[in-house]
Motif scaffolding. Structure first.
Motif, PDB file in Angstrom:
ATOM      1  N   VAL A 234       0.863  -1.178   0.000  1.00  0.00           N
ATOM      2  CA  VAL A 234       0.000   0.000   0.000  1.00  0.00           C
ATOM      3  C   VAL A 234       0.899   1.228   0.000  1.00  0.00           C
ATOM      4  CG1 VAL A 234      -1.865  -1.171   1.239  1.00  0.00           C
ATOM      5  CG2 VAL A 234      -0.137   0.122   2.523  1.00  0.00           C
ATOM      6  N   PRO A 235       0.368   2.400  -0.399  1.00  0.00           N
ATOM      7  CA  PRO A 235       1.167   3.622  -0.305  1.00  0.00           C
ATOM      8  C   PRO A 235       1.548   3.892   1.144  1.00  0.00           C
ATOM      9  CG  PRO A 235      -0.776   3.966  -1.693  1.00  0.00           C
ATOM     10  CD  PRO A 235      -0.952   2.633  -1.024  1.00  0.00           C
ATOM     11  N   VAL A 236       2.801   4.284   1.365  1.00  0.00           N
ATOM     12  CA  VAL A 236       3.305   4.487   2.727  1.00  0.00           C
ATOM     13  C   VAL A 236       4.013   5.838   2.824  1.00  0.00           C
ATOM     14  CG1 VAL A 236       4.874   3.653   4.520  1.00  0.00           C
ATOM     15  CG2 VAL A 236       3.568   2.014   3.152  1.00  0.00           C
ATOM     16  N   LEU A 237       3.624   6.617   3.828  1.00  0.00           N
ATOM     17  CA  LEU A 237       4.316   7.849   4.196  1.00  0.00           C
ATOM     18  C   LEU A 237       5.039   7.611   5.515  1.00  0.00           C
ATOM     19  CD1 LEU A 237       4.923  10.944   4.029  1.00  0.00           C
ATOM     20  CD2 LEU A 237       2.762  11.285   5.289  1.00  0.00           C
ATOM     21  N   VAL A 238       6.319   7.935   5.569  1.00  0.00           N
ATOM     22  CA  VAL A 238       7.116   7.829   6.784  1.00  0.00           C
ATOM     23  C   VAL A 238       7.485   9.238   7.225  1.00  0.00           C
ATOM     24  CG1 VAL A 238       9.251   6.964   7.802  1.00  0.00           C
ATOM     25  CG2 VAL A 238       8.042   5.589   6.090  1.00  0.00           C
ATOM     26  N   THR A 239       7.256   9.553   8.506  1.00  0.00           N
ATOM     27  CA  THR A 239       7.639  10.853   9.039  1.00  0.00           C
ATOM     28  C   THR A 239       8.492  10.671  10.286  1.00  0.00           C
ATOM     29  OG1 THR A 239       5.722  11.152  10.513  1.00  0.00           O
ATOM     30  CG2 THR A 239       5.459  11.844   8.217  1.00  0.00           C
ATOM     31  N   SER A 240       9.436  11.582  10.470  1.00  0.00           N
ATOM     32  CA  SER A 240      10.252  11.584  11.681  1.00  0.00           C
ATOM     33  C   SER A 240      10.852  12.962  11.860  1.00  0.00           C
ATOM     34  CB  SER A 240      11.358  10.515  11.620  1.00  0.00           C
ATOM     35  OG  SER A 240      12.268  10.776  10.564  1.00  0.00           O
ATOM     36  N   GLY A 241      11.445  13.208  13.039  1.00  0.00           N
ATOM     37  CA  GLY A 241      12.040  14.497  13.336  1.00  0.00           C
ATOM     38  C   GLY A 241      13.557  14.452  13.299  1.00  0.00           C
ATOM     39  N   ARG A 242      14.173  15.584  13.051  1.00  0.00           N
ATOM     40  CA  ARG A 242      15.631  15.664  13.013  1.00  0.00           C
ATOM     41  C   ARG A 242      16.249  15.185  14.325  1.00  0.00           C
ATOM     42  NH1 ARG A 242      19.310  15.341   9.563  1.00  0.00           N
ATOM     43  NH2 ARG A 242      18.216  16.835   8.198  1.00  0.00           N
ATOM     44  N   TYR A 243      15.583  15.431  15.461  1.00  0.00           N
ATOM     45  CA  TYR A 243      16.118  15.092  16.782  1.00  0.00           C
ATOM     46  C   TYR A 243      15.366  13.911  17.404  1.00  0.00           C
ATOM     47  CZ  TYR A 243      17.770  19.810  15.874  1.00  0.00           C
ATOM     48  OH  TYR A 243      18.327  20.914  15.282  1.00  0.00           O
ATOM     49  N   ASP A 244      14.812  13.090  16.576  1.00  0.00           N
ATOM     50  CA  ASP A 244      13.900  12.025  16.990  1.00  0.00           C
ATOM     51  C   ASP A 244      14.622  10.891  17.707  1.00  0.00           C
ATOM     52  OD1 ASP A 244      11.646  10.255  17.032  1.00  0.00           O
ATOM     53  OD2 ASP A 244      10.945  11.113  15.146  1.00  0.00           O
ATOM     54  N   VAL A 245      13.913  10.267  18.678  1.00  0.00           N
ATOM     55  CA  VAL A 245      14.425   9.023  19.260  1.00  0.00           C
ATOM     56  C   VAL A 245      14.510   7.939  18.188  1.00  0.00           C
ATOM     57  CG1 VAL A 245      13.666   9.452  21.632  1.00  0.00           C
ATOM     58  CG2 VAL A 245      12.095   8.355  20.024  1.00  0.00           C
ATOM     59  N   THR A 246      13.632   8.004  17.200  1.00  0.00           N
ATOM     60  CA  THR A 246      13.771   7.140  16.035  1.00  0.00           C
ATOM     61  C   THR A 246      14.659   7.891  15.042  1.00  0.00           C
ATOM     62  OG1 THR A 246      11.664   7.961  15.141  1.00  0.00           O
ATOM     63  CG2 THR A 246      11.619   5.882  16.345  1.00  0.00           C
ATOM     64  N   THR A 247      15.953   7.692  15.211  1.00  0.00           N
ATOM     65  CA  THR A 247      16.962   8.404  14.443  1.00  0.00           C
ATOM     66  C   THR A 247      16.929   7.973  12.975  1.00  0.00           C
ATOM     67  OG1 THR A 247      18.636   6.713  14.803  1.00  0.00           O
ATOM     68  CG2 THR A 247      18.435   8.428  16.499  1.00  0.00           C
ATOM     69  N   PRO A 248      17.608   8.715  12.098  1.00  0.00           N
ATOM     70  CA  PRO A 248      17.694   8.270  10.705  1.00  0.00           C
ATOM     71  C   PRO A 248      18.207   6.843  10.555  1.00  0.00           C
ATOM     72  CG  PRO A 248      18.386  10.548  10.847  1.00  0.00           C
ATOM     73  CD  PRO A 248      18.165  10.081  12.270  1.00  0.00           C
ATOM     74  N   ARG A 252      15.774   4.760   8.283  1.00  0.00           N
ATOM     75  CA  ARG A 252      16.215   4.496   6.911  1.00  0.00           C
ATOM     76  C   ARG A 252      15.943   3.062   6.447  1.00  0.00           C
ATOM     77  NH1 ARG A 252      20.710   6.611   7.451  1.00  0.00           N
ATOM     78  NH2 ARG A 252      20.114   8.678   6.687  1.00  0.00           N
ATOM     79  N   PRO A 253      16.196   2.023   7.262  1.00  0.00           N
ATOM     80  CA  PRO A 253      15.888   0.663   6.787  1.00  0.00           C
ATOM     81  C   PRO A 253      14.406   0.460   6.477  1.00  0.00           C
ATOM     82  CG  PRO A 253      17.329   0.595   8.699  1.00  0.00           C
ATOM     83  CD  PRO A 253      16.853   2.008   8.579  1.00  0.00           C
ATOM     84  N   ILE A 254      13.541   1.221   7.145  1.00  0.00           N
ATOM     85  CA  ILE A 254      12.111   1.119   6.879  1.00  0.00           C
ATOM     86  C   ILE A 254      11.791   1.706   5.522  1.00  0.00           C
ATOM     87  CG2 ILE A 254       9.816   1.818   7.670  1.00  0.00           C
ATOM     88  CD1 ILE A 254      11.005   1.950  10.517  1.00  0.00           C
ATOM     89  N   VAL A 255      12.319   2.888   5.264  1.00  0.00           N
ATOM     90  CA  VAL A 255      12.075   3.557   3.983  1.00  0.00           C
ATOM     91  C   VAL A 255      12.648   2.728   2.833  1.00  0.00           C
ATOM     92  CG1 VAL A 255      12.479   5.657   2.657  1.00  0.00           C
ATOM     93  CG2 VAL A 255      12.089   5.800   5.125  1.00  0.00           C
ATOM     94  N   GLU A 256      13.838   2.203   3.033  1.00  0.00           N
ATOM     95  CA  GLU A 256      14.468   1.410   1.982  1.00  0.00           C
ATOM     96  C   GLU A 256      13.802   0.053   1.803  1.00  0.00           C
ATOM     97  OE1 GLU A 256      18.544   1.308   3.184  1.00  0.00           O
ATOM     98  OE2 GLU A 256      18.960   3.343   2.462  1.00  0.00           O
ATOM     99  N   GLY A 257      13.163  -0.444   2.858  1.00  0.00           N
ATOM    100  CA  GLY A 257      12.560  -1.772   2.788  1.00  0.00           C
ATOM    101  C   GLY A 257      11.157  -1.811   2.231  1.00  0.00           C
ATOM    102  N   ILE A 258      10.442  -0.668   2.257  1.00  0.00           N
ATOM    103  CA  ILE A 258       9.066  -0.624   1.783  1.00  0.00           C
ATOM    104  C   ILE A 258       9.039  -0.057   0.368  1.00  0.00           C
ATOM    105  CG2 ILE A 258       6.771   0.344   2.156  1.00  0.00           C
ATOM    106  CD1 ILE A 258       7.440   0.556   5.118  1.00  0.00           C
ATOM    107  N   PRO A 259       8.568  -0.804  -0.602  1.00  0.00           N
ATOM    108  CA  PRO A 259       8.555  -0.316  -1.984  1.00  0.00           C
ATOM    109  C   PRO A 259       7.775   0.998  -2.119  1.00  0.00           C
ATOM    110  CG  PRO A 259       8.090  -2.672  -1.908  1.00  0.00           C
ATOM    111  CD  PRO A 259       8.070  -2.179  -0.493  1.00  0.00           C
ATOM    112  N   GLY A 260       8.430   2.019  -2.663  1.00  0.00           N
ATOM    113  CA  GLY A 260       7.762   3.282  -2.940  1.00  0.00           C
ATOM    114  C   GLY A 260       7.499   4.169  -1.741  1.00  0.00           C
ATOM    115  N   ALA A 261       8.034   3.837  -0.568  1.00  0.00           N
ATOM    116  CA  ALA A 261       7.766   4.635   0.626  1.00  0.00           C
ATOM    117  C   ALA A 261       8.328   6.043   0.478  1.00  0.00           C
ATOM    118  CB  ALA A 261       8.354   3.969   1.866  1.00  0.00           C
ATOM    119  N   GLU A 262       7.571   7.033   0.972  1.00  0.00           N
ATOM    120  CA  GLU A 262       7.992   8.436   0.968  1.00  0.00           C
ATOM    121  C   GLU A 262       8.385   8.813   2.393  1.00  0.00           C
ATOM    122  OE1 GLU A 262       5.959  12.880   0.387  1.00  0.00           O
ATOM    123  OE2 GLU A 262       4.864  11.063  -0.199  1.00  0.00           O
ATOM    124  N   TRP A 263       9.511   9.525   2.541  1.00  0.00           N
ATOM    125  CA  TRP A 263      10.008   9.912   3.863  1.00  0.00           C
ATOM    126  C   TRP A 263      10.101  11.425   3.950  1.00  0.00           C
ATOM    127  CZ3 TRP A 263      15.656   8.581   5.806  1.00  0.00           C
ATOM    128  CH2 TRP A 263      15.780   8.957   7.151  1.00  0.00           C
TER     129      TRP A 263
END
Length: 295
Positions: A234-248, A252-263
């Motif tokens: 399905v279409p996927v949007l990924v959002t995060s913050g520059r200072y996030d506990v979920t760091t780049p 990044r493995p999520i964005v790279e692992g999901i086909p067509g994901a937008e970050w």
């Protein structure tokens, strides 16, 4: 905006929900179902997303996950497992008629949403993963790296109380705030709805499933679905913050692992751009939902 509240039957108990913008499942644009973080934390801190219902046509549905907030509370450690919260999404969708639906997960809610989506449910138009993780071990590694950037005296306080098992001590709680004010939410002061959520966290649920930010000892300590992300279709949007506990490094493995994901990375935010950059954040999410619906 119209607001309706009610409960959904779940495992002999109930899950409380709130629908903003009209009754869900009654036509119009697909509703947005919000799965918040935790575990054991009520939804209140994400209420800025309710404004996505402005202008009519879309309902935003929140719920307090089983065991916290306005939903049924039970002293039932056997229920504090991932399957419980995955099944809860299905129960909310079925009872409220959320088909089709956009699914939004934040933090722990992204873990639940990913598990749910990997079960191949029907009727999900898109997925928004906010402050996401797909691997608890990787998250822990990065959380420990962030902790090491805190002042030495703060780290010493955290380590001393964790070693002694005195994590309820006010000194320890104060030290954790130094971490959260850098990597959870950088707004000062914190808004009331964030404070309200954190004040109501079920510590027993959190401890059973997670542990601490940088020391995952609960039943999710080995959780990792990174190798399965390619199954999402399905279409996927990924959002995060520059200072996030979920760091780049975590995202990044999520964005790279999901086909067509937008970050989209929010430069002025930590883990809660919905609070820290609210208008910009809603614009990004609303734009994504509209693009999906236009296709």
């Amino acid at each position: 905006m119209a607001v309706t509240e009610g409960t959904v039957p779940f495992r002999g108990f109930h899950t409380w929900y709130q629908a903003v913008g009209g009754s869900p499942g009654r036509g119009g644009k697909p509703p947005l179902l919000v799965v918040n973080g935790g575990p054991g934390c009520p939804h209140d801190y994400l209420q800025d997303l309710a404004l996505l219902a402005e202008g009519g046509g879309r309902t935003v549905v929140f719920y307090d996950q089983f065991g916290c907030g306005r939903s049924a509370h039970q002293d039932a450690p056997a229920l504090w497992v991932m399957d419980t919260f995955v099944d809860e999404i299905a129960a909310v969708r079925e009872t409220l008629g959320l088909d089709p639906v956009h699914l939004y997960g934040h933090s722990f809610g992204t873990q639940v949403a990913l598990e749910y989506m990997l079960g191949k449910p029907t009727g999900v138009a898109s997925l928004v993963l906010a402050g996401p993780l797909s691997s608890a071990p990787l998250y822990q590694e990065e959380a420990r790296r962030l902790k090491a950037t805190l002042p030495a005296e703060v780290q010493e306080t955290l380590d001393r109380h964790e070693a002694a098992g005195t994590v309820d001590d006010e000194e320890y709680v104060g030290a954790t705030m130094a971490y959260y004010r850098r990597f959870l939410c950088r707004t000062d002061p914190w808004p009331h709805h964030l404070v309200r959520s954190l004040a109501q966290v079920r510590e027993d649920v959190y401890a059973t499933m997670w542990g601490s930010e940088w020391n995952i000892t609960g039943n999710l300590k080995d959780w990792d679905v990174t190798d399965r992300l390619g199954e999402l279709d399905v279409p996927v949007l990924v959002t995060s913050g520059r200072y996030d506990v979920t760091t780049p490094a975590v995202v990044r493995p999520i964005v790279e692992g999901i086909p067509g994901a937008e970050w989209v990375l929010f430069e002025k935010s930590a883990h809660l751009p919905s609070i820290e950059e609210p208008e910009h954040y809603r614009q990004v999410v609303a734009g994504f939902l509209s693009e999906v619906e236009a296709d």
